[in-house]
Motif scaffolding. Structure first.
Motif, mmCIF file in Angstrom:
data_model
loop_
_atom_site.group_PDB
_atom_site.id
_atom_site.type_symbol
_atom_site.label_atom_id
_atom_site.label_comp_id
_atom_site.label_asym_id
_atom_site.label_seq_id
_atom_site.Cartn_x
_atom_site.Cartn_y
_atom_site.Cartn_z
ATOM 1 N N GLY A 82 0.832 -1.190 0.000
ATOM 2 C CA GLY A 82 0.000 0.000 0.000
ATOM 3 C C GLY A 82 0.871 1.246 0.000
ATOM 4 N N TYR B 286 -9.697 4.258 0.425
ATOM 5 C CA TYR B 286 -9.800 3.148 -0.528
ATOM 6 C C TYR B 286 -11.256 2.711 -0.667
ATOM 7 C CZ TYR B 286 -8.427 -1.106 -3.005
ATOM 8 O OH TYR B 286 -8.269 -2.089 -3.951
ATOM 9 N N THR B 287 -11.926 2.564 0.473
ATOM 10 C CA THR B 287 -13.322 2.124 0.459
ATOM 11 C C THR B 287 -14.212 3.148 -0.218
ATOM 12 O OG1 THR B 287 -12.928 0.916 2.520
ATOM 13 C CG2 THR B 287 -15.214 1.306 1.908
ATOM 14 N N LYS C 121 -13.358 5.237 -2.587
ATOM 15 C CA LYS C 121 -13.143 5.134 -4.030
ATOM 16 C C LYS C 121 -13.827 3.893 -4.601
ATOM 17 C CE LYS C 121 -8.538 5.658 -3.931
ATOM 18 N NZ LYS C 121 -7.136 5.713 -4.462
ATOM 19 N N GLN C 122 -13.654 2.780 -3.910
ATOM 20 C CA GLN C 122 -14.165 1.507 -4.413
ATOM 21 C C GLN C 122 -15.689 1.497 -4.498
ATOM 22 O OE1 GLN C 122 -12.433 -1.083 -5.522
ATOM 23 N NE2 GLN C 122 -14.097 -2.531 -5.791
ATOM 24 N N ASN D 217 -1.679 -0.996 -3.832
ATOM 25 C CA ASN D 217 -2.910 -0.255 -3.531
ATOM 26 C C ASN D 217 -2.610 1.209 -3.259
ATOM 27 O OD1 ASN D 217 -4.194 -2.704 -3.673
ATOM 28 N ND2 ASN D 217 -4.990 -2.683 -1.583
ATOM 29 N N PRO E 76 -4.574 3.813 -1.209
ATOM 30 C CA PRO E 76 -5.734 4.114 -0.357
ATOM 31 C C PRO E 76 -6.157 5.576 -0.376
ATOM 32 C CG PRO E 76 -4.123 2.774 0.818
ATOM 33 C CD PRO E 76 -3.469 3.243 -0.438
ATOM 34 N N THR E 77 -5.203 6.499 -0.479
ATOM 35 C CA THR E 77 -5.558 7.916 -0.353
ATOM 36 C C THR E 77 -5.202 8.746 -1.576
ATOM 37 O OG1 THR E 77 -3.455 8.308 0.795
ATOM 38 C CG2 THR E 77 -5.384 7.920 2.166
ATOM 39 N N THR F 84 -7.701 2.701 -7.663
ATOM 40 C CA THR F 84 -7.538 2.029 -6.364
ATOM 41 C C THR F 84 -6.254 1.223 -6.289
ATOM 42 O OG1 THR F 84 -8.900 0.221 -7.214
ATOM 43 C CG2 THR F 84 -9.987 1.842 -5.777
ATOM 44 N N ARG F 85 -5.840 0.642 -7.434
ATOM 45 C CA ARG F 85 -4.667 -0.224 -7.398
ATOM 46 C C ARG F 85 -4.089 -0.414 -8.800
ATOM 47 N NH1 ARG F 85 -7.338 -6.216 -6.016
ATOM 48 N NH2 ARG F 85 -8.696 -6.334 -7.843
#
Length: 367
Positions: free
Chosen positions: A86, A152-153, A155-156, A269, A271-272, A277-278
């Motif tokens: 990450g 991350y969440t 965005k996902q 990944n 996250p911010t 996302t990845r």
């Protein structure tokens, strides 16, 4: 020709059931709207000759000997343990959070017992644990939640973790040792010659016919068949009579680079930072030797193919209405991710299909 089963969808759910039923003497027709077999697991060689996964990285792992042994009939395996880094605070650190992650982020030299105490000191007691935010904050506290999960969440899913079921983040553990494998399953491997080749072998039985780029509704009206196995979106089958079930999709951006290796591990990944996302580099997954490398960026989106059912209470309630209709529909079996509106790993779909096959055969014996 009369078919015993019309199977809608040629991903894992449909293909496993087709193979099992064909092997038991049933005549099967598989129909898929796409122009290829293998569903979302489809892989192919791009114009540079690099094996890539069209619908994003598919990494096989399971604790089930039955599932692994079943698939082993159709492929040799390449051992592979997936690792994810990450990008956090300008550093690349292991995900899931482990001993190395904490020591790298904070410049500490904690041992396993000390990091366990450290995380316990940061954890905030959340009772009851209802949301994805609750799961993480309850385990590691607000600071690590902000660094690794919230962005991350968001965005996902385009939702704050406080708006999502606990199941979303419960899938990602926290470790107090330095195990940096993303999965800890007993069996971790990739099909040696790719997923598509595995599906080809699975579907090579003489009792299996396949129609691609076809609408099952049109086919169903033109052929004779006894029963249907449906692996598509359940709301579509019932003409969205209770409304459309929401999904998240992914916009995949592929890139081939004139270098042997792009990043330090299979997936990184973000996250911010960034809109994606990845990033996944396929050669780690496939073990292919090539002087170029191919990567894919994943941009979550609301539009596109349905990949991830959105786990919220109101969506489960809509699905429950469709499930009641499905249970009342004679001679149609609903199975797989889309037909049951639930996120499954590949091995879970295979296990579900093997179980459904037994149920179908036992029902016929009982009659």
């Amino acid at each position: 020709m009369m078919y015993d089963f019309l199977i809608v969808g040629c991903g894992f759910a449909g293909a496993v059931l087709a193979e099992r039923l064909a092997d038991s003497g049933k005549k099967v027709l598989i129909v898929d709207k796409r122009d290829h077999i293998a569903g979302n697991a489809y892989d192919f060689y791009n114009e540079d000759g690099i094996l890539i996964h069209k619908y994003g990285p598919h990494i096989f792992h399971t604790n089930s000997a039955d599932v692994f042994n079943y698939l082993s009939k159709f492929t040799a395996w390449r051992p592979y343990e997936h690792r994810v880094l990450g990008s956090v605070d300008g550093q690349l650190v292991p995900i899931p959070i482990n001993l190395t992650t904490i020591n790298t982020l904070y410049g500490t030299n904690l041992c396993s017992n000390e990091v366990e105490d450290y995380l316990a000191s940061k954890a905030e007691n959340r009772k009851p644990v209802l949301t994805s935010e609750d799961v993480v904050v309850n385990a590691v506290g607000k600071e690590l939640y902000e660094k690794f999960f919230r962005g991350y969440t968001k965005k996902q899913w385009d939702l704050d973790p406080s708006e999502l079921d606990a199941s979303v983040t419960a899938r990602v553990p926290t470790r107090t040792n330095s195990d940096d494998r993303y999965f800890t399953d007993s069996y971790q491997a990739m099909p040696k010659n790719g997923y598509t080749e595995m599906f080809r072998k699975m579907l090579s039985h003489k009792n299996i016919s396949i129609m691609l780029q076809s609408d099952y509704r049109e086919v169903a009206s033109m052929i004779s068949y006894d029963k249907m196995i449906y692996t598509g979106p359940i709301d579509s089958y019932f003409d969205f009579c209770f409304g459309k079930l929401p999904y998240r999709s992914i916009d995949f951006k592929f890139e081939t680079l004139n270098e042997d290796q792009y990043q330090k591990t299979g997936t990184v990944n973000f996250p911010t930072s960034n809109l994606y996302t990845r990033i996944t580099e396929f050669k780690y997954l496939t073990g292919q030797k090539h002087d170029k490398t191919s990567i894919v960026y994943e941009y979550p989106t609301a539009e596109g193919d349905p990949y991830y059912p959105i786990p919220r209470k109101q969506n489960h309630e809509i699905y429950a209405q469709y499930k009641r209709l499905a249970d009342e529909t004679p001679d149609v079996y609903f199975t797989g991710r889309l037909a049951t509106y639930k996120y499954y790993n590949m091995d879970q779909v295979v296990a579900q299909s093997l179980a459904l096959f037994k149920k179908i055969i036992n029902a016929e014996v009982a009659v």
